[in-house]
Structure formats: C-alpha cells, structure tokens
Design a protein around this motif. Structure first.
Motif, PDB file in Angstrom:
ATOM      1  N   HIS A  42       1.029  -1.440  -0.205  1.00 36.48           N
ATOM      2  CA  HIS A  42      -0.302   0.044  -0.315  1.00 36.48           C
ATOM      3  C   HIS A  42       1.399   1.498  -0.199  1.00 36.48           C
ATOM      4  O   HIS A  42       0.736   2.705  -0.670  1.00 36.48           O
ATOM      5  CB  HIS A  42      -0.887  -0.477   1.068  1.00 36.48           C
ATOM      6  N   GLY A  43       2.317   1.070   0.718  1.00 35.16           N
ATOM      7  CA  GLY A  43       2.785   2.055   0.611  1.00 35.16           C
ATOM      8  C   GLY A  43       3.366   3.178  -0.743  1.00 35.16           C
ATOM      9  O   GLY A  43       4.147   3.476  -1.117  1.00 35.16           O
ATOM     10  N   TYR A  44       3.728   1.914  -1.547  1.00 37.29           N
ATOM     11  CA  TYR A  44       4.136   1.931  -2.808  1.00 37.29           C
ATOM     12  C   TYR A  44       3.106   2.878  -4.239  1.00 37.29           C
ATOM     13  O   TYR A  44       2.124   3.083  -3.596  1.00 37.29           O
ATOM     14  CB  TYR A  44       3.902   0.836  -3.574  1.00 37.29           C
ATOM     15  N   ASP A  45       4.060   4.380  -4.546  1.00 32.69           N
ATOM     16  CA  ASP A  45       3.491   4.684  -4.903  1.00 32.69           C
ATOM     17  C   ASP A  45       2.953   4.514  -6.389  1.00 32.69           C
ATOM     18  O   ASP A  45       1.613   5.735  -6.744  1.00 32.69           O
ATOM     19  CB  ASP A  45       4.171   6.337  -5.266  1.00 32.69           C
ATOM     20  N   TYR A  46       3.550   4.023  -7.374  1.00 27.55           N
ATOM     21  CA  TYR A  46       3.632   3.647  -8.828  1.00 27.55           C
ATOM     22  C   TYR A  46       3.144   2.562  -9.058  1.00 27.55           C
ATOM     23  O   TYR A  46       4.522   1.615  -8.843  1.00 27.55           O
ATOM     24  CB  TYR A  46       4.785   4.650  -9.155  1.00 27.55           C
ATOM     25  N   TRP A  47       2.240   2.093  -9.895  1.00 24.99           N
ATOM     26  CA  TRP A  47       2.003   0.828 -10.454  1.00 24.99           C
ATOM     27  C   TRP A  47       1.609   0.611 -11.579  1.00 24.99           C
ATOM     28  O   TRP A  47       0.969   1.208 -12.295  1.00 24.99           O
ATOM     29  CB  TRP A  47       0.573   0.455  -9.443  1.00 24.99           C
ATOM     30  N   GLY A  48       2.172  -0.530 -12.126  1.00 28.51           N
ATOM     31  CA  GLY A  48       1.668  -1.366 -13.456  1.00 28.51           C
ATOM     32  C   GLY A  48       0.454  -1.331 -13.290  1.00 28.51           C
ATOM     33  O   GLY A  48      -0.258  -1.517 -12.896  1.00 28.51           O
ATOM     34  N   GLN A  49      -0.360  -1.321 -14.647  1.00 31.23           N
ATOM     35  CA  GLN A  49      -1.262  -2.697 -15.105  1.00 31.23           C
ATOM     36  C   GLN A  49      -1.463  -3.719 -14.606  1.00 31.23           C
ATOM     37  O   GLN A  49      -2.502  -4.212 -14.732  1.00 31.23           O
ATOM     38  CB  GLN A  49      -1.888  -2.202 -16.371  1.00 31.23           C
ATOM     39  N   GLY A  50      -0.684  -3.991 -14.439  1.00 29.79           N
ATOM     40  CA  GLY A  50      -0.487  -5.827 -14.346  1.00 29.79           C
ATOM     41  C   GLY A  50       0.052  -6.919 -15.668  1.00 29.79           C
ATOM     42  O   GLY A  50      -0.438  -6.636 -16.930  1.00 29.79           O
ATOM     43  N   THR A  51       0.142  -8.269 -15.236  1.00 22.97           N
ATOM     44  CA  THR A  51       0.729  -9.339 -16.084  1.00 22.97           C
ATOM     45  C   THR A  51       0.609 -10.179 -15.964  1.00 22.97           C
ATOM     46  O   THR A  51       1.042 -10.819 -14.829  1.00 22.97           O
ATOM     47  CB  THR A  51       2.052  -8.591 -16.653  1.00 22.97           C
ATOM     48  N   GLN A  52      -0.285 -11.431 -16.600  1.00 25.35           N
ATOM     49  CA  GLN A  52      -1.362 -12.486 -16.738  1.00 25.35           C
ATOM     50  C   GLN A  52       0.405 -13.736 -16.400  1.00 25.35           C
ATOM     51  O   GLN A  52       0.390 -13.791 -17.696  1.00 25.35           O
ATOM     52  CB  GLN A  52      -2.655 -12.533 -16.831  1.00 25.35           C
ATOM     53  N   VAL A  53       0.466 -14.620 -15.458  1.00 29.18           N
ATOM     54  CA  VAL A  53       1.396 -15.287 -15.858  1.00 29.18           C
ATOM     55  C   VAL A  53      -0.018 -16.903 -15.360  1.00 29.18           C
ATOM     56  O   VAL A  53      -0.382 -16.670 -13.817  1.00 29.18           O
ATOM     57  CB  VAL A  53       1.977 -14.721 -14.362  1.00 29.18           C
ATOM     58  N   THR A  54       0.263 -17.508 -16.019  1.00 27.51           N
ATOM     59  CA  THR A  54      -0.566 -19.277 -15.987  1.00 27.51           C
ATOM     60  C   THR A  54       0.271 -20.131 -16.295  1.00 27.51           C
ATOM     61  O   THR A  54       1.201 -20.182 -17.273  1.00 27.51           O
ATOM     62  CB  THR A  54      -2.434 -19.062 -17.056  1.00 27.51           C
ATOM     63  N   VAL A  55       0.645 -21.259 -14.951  1.00 24.84           N
ATOM     64  CA  VAL A  55       0.872 -22.269 -15.332  1.00 24.84           C
ATOM     65  C   VAL A  55      -0.053 -23.311 -14.832  1.00 24.84           C
ATOM     66  O   VAL A  55      -0.503 -23.446 -14.134  1.00 24.84           O
ATOM     67  CB  VAL A  55       1.942 -22.245 -13.524  1.00 24.84           C
ATOM     68  N   ALA A  56      -0.150 -23.746 -15.958  1.00 26.26           N
ATOM     69  CA  ALA A  56      -1.060 -24.688 -16.514  1.00 26.26           C
ATOM     70  C   ALA A  56      -0.310 -26.150 -17.662  1.00 26.26           C
ATOM     71  O   ALA A  56       0.584 -25.434 -18.381  1.00 26.26           O
ATOM     72  CB  ALA A  56      -2.461 -24.348 -16.905  1.00 26.26           C
ATOM     73  N   SER A  57      -0.586 -27.522 -17.257  1.00 26.68           N
ATOM     74  CA  SER A  57      -0.190 -28.839 -18.142  1.00 26.68           C
ATOM     75  C   SER A  57      -1.300 -27.860 -19.568  1.00 26.68           C
ATOM     76  O   SER A  57      -2.678 -27.932 -18.978  1.00 26.68           O
ATOM     77  CB  SER A  57       0.153 -29.441 -17.390  1.00 26.68           C
TER      78      SER A  57
END
Length: 124
Positions: free
Chosen positions: A109-124
């Motif tokens: 919560h103390g971090y000021d600048y955030w990216g939009q996120g990137t999805q990682v899916t680990v599945a077989s």
C-alpha cells in the motif's frame, strides 16, 4: 509509470521473464517491487530491489526460483521466474516507491506507482 510485460502461459517447471520499464525517472532513486496477486487472494510482495543501496529481498516461497535484476540503460527491472508452479499463477504487478521508503512485505500500500499488471498462468 511502470509498464509490465512478459506474462503468458507456461507449463509447470517452466520459466518466464517479466519486464518492468519505468520511464521518466532515475531508477537509482527508487525501489522496485514485484507483487503477485493469486486468484481470490491478497496481493503480496514476492521480490523487491532497492536501487539506491542494492538491497534485494524475496518472499520465502520464491527464493531460489525467482531473481530480480535491473538494467539501468533500459530503465527496466526484470523478474526471472524459474521452476514455476501452479501456485505462481496470477497477476504480477510492478510497483515503485522512493528508495528511502523501501520495504518488501504485504500488498504494498505504500508503493506510489503501479503498472497495469501482467498475467502469468502455470498449467499443463
């Protein structure tokens, strides 16, 4: 504003490298952290780097598997993820805070600048 890239679908045991480009700032003055938000769970810090003093911290569950590193020439911080597990699935966010306020725990919560996120899916 950080911009993440590099997510995708990978099989268990596989590897991915996430990138976080932070434009418009001098990277050395900031701490950068990667946060993982698993489905239905609270976001948590998994890897953090204080670019001012070089301090690096990892969540216990990723130690030995994830590596955070930076390239000042590209103003980019990377998260190399190896031996991926299904539990690593989720959205990964890159965030920045001025170096003097560095910490590596919880949802950031103390971090000021955030990216939009990137999805990682680990599945077989």
């Amino acid at each position: 504003q950080p911009v993440e890239s590099g997510g995708g679908l990978v099989q268990p045991g596989g590897s991915l490298r996430l990138s976080c480009e932070v434009s418009g700032v001098t990277l050395k003055n900031f701490a950068i952290a990667w946060f993982h938000e698993a489905p239905g769970k609270e976001r948590e810090a998994v890897a953090c780097m204080n670019n001012w003093d070089g301090r690096i911290d990892y969540l216990d569950s990723v130690k030995g598997r994830f590596t955070i590193a930076r390239d000042d020439s590209k103003n980019t911080v990377y998260l190399q993820m190896t031996s991926l597990k299904a539990d690593d699935t989720g959205t990964y966010y890159c965030a920045a805070v001025i170096a003097r306020y560095y910490y590596c725990a919880g949802p950031g919560h103390g971090y000021d600048y955030w990216g939009q996120g990137t999805q990682v899916t680990v599945a077989s």
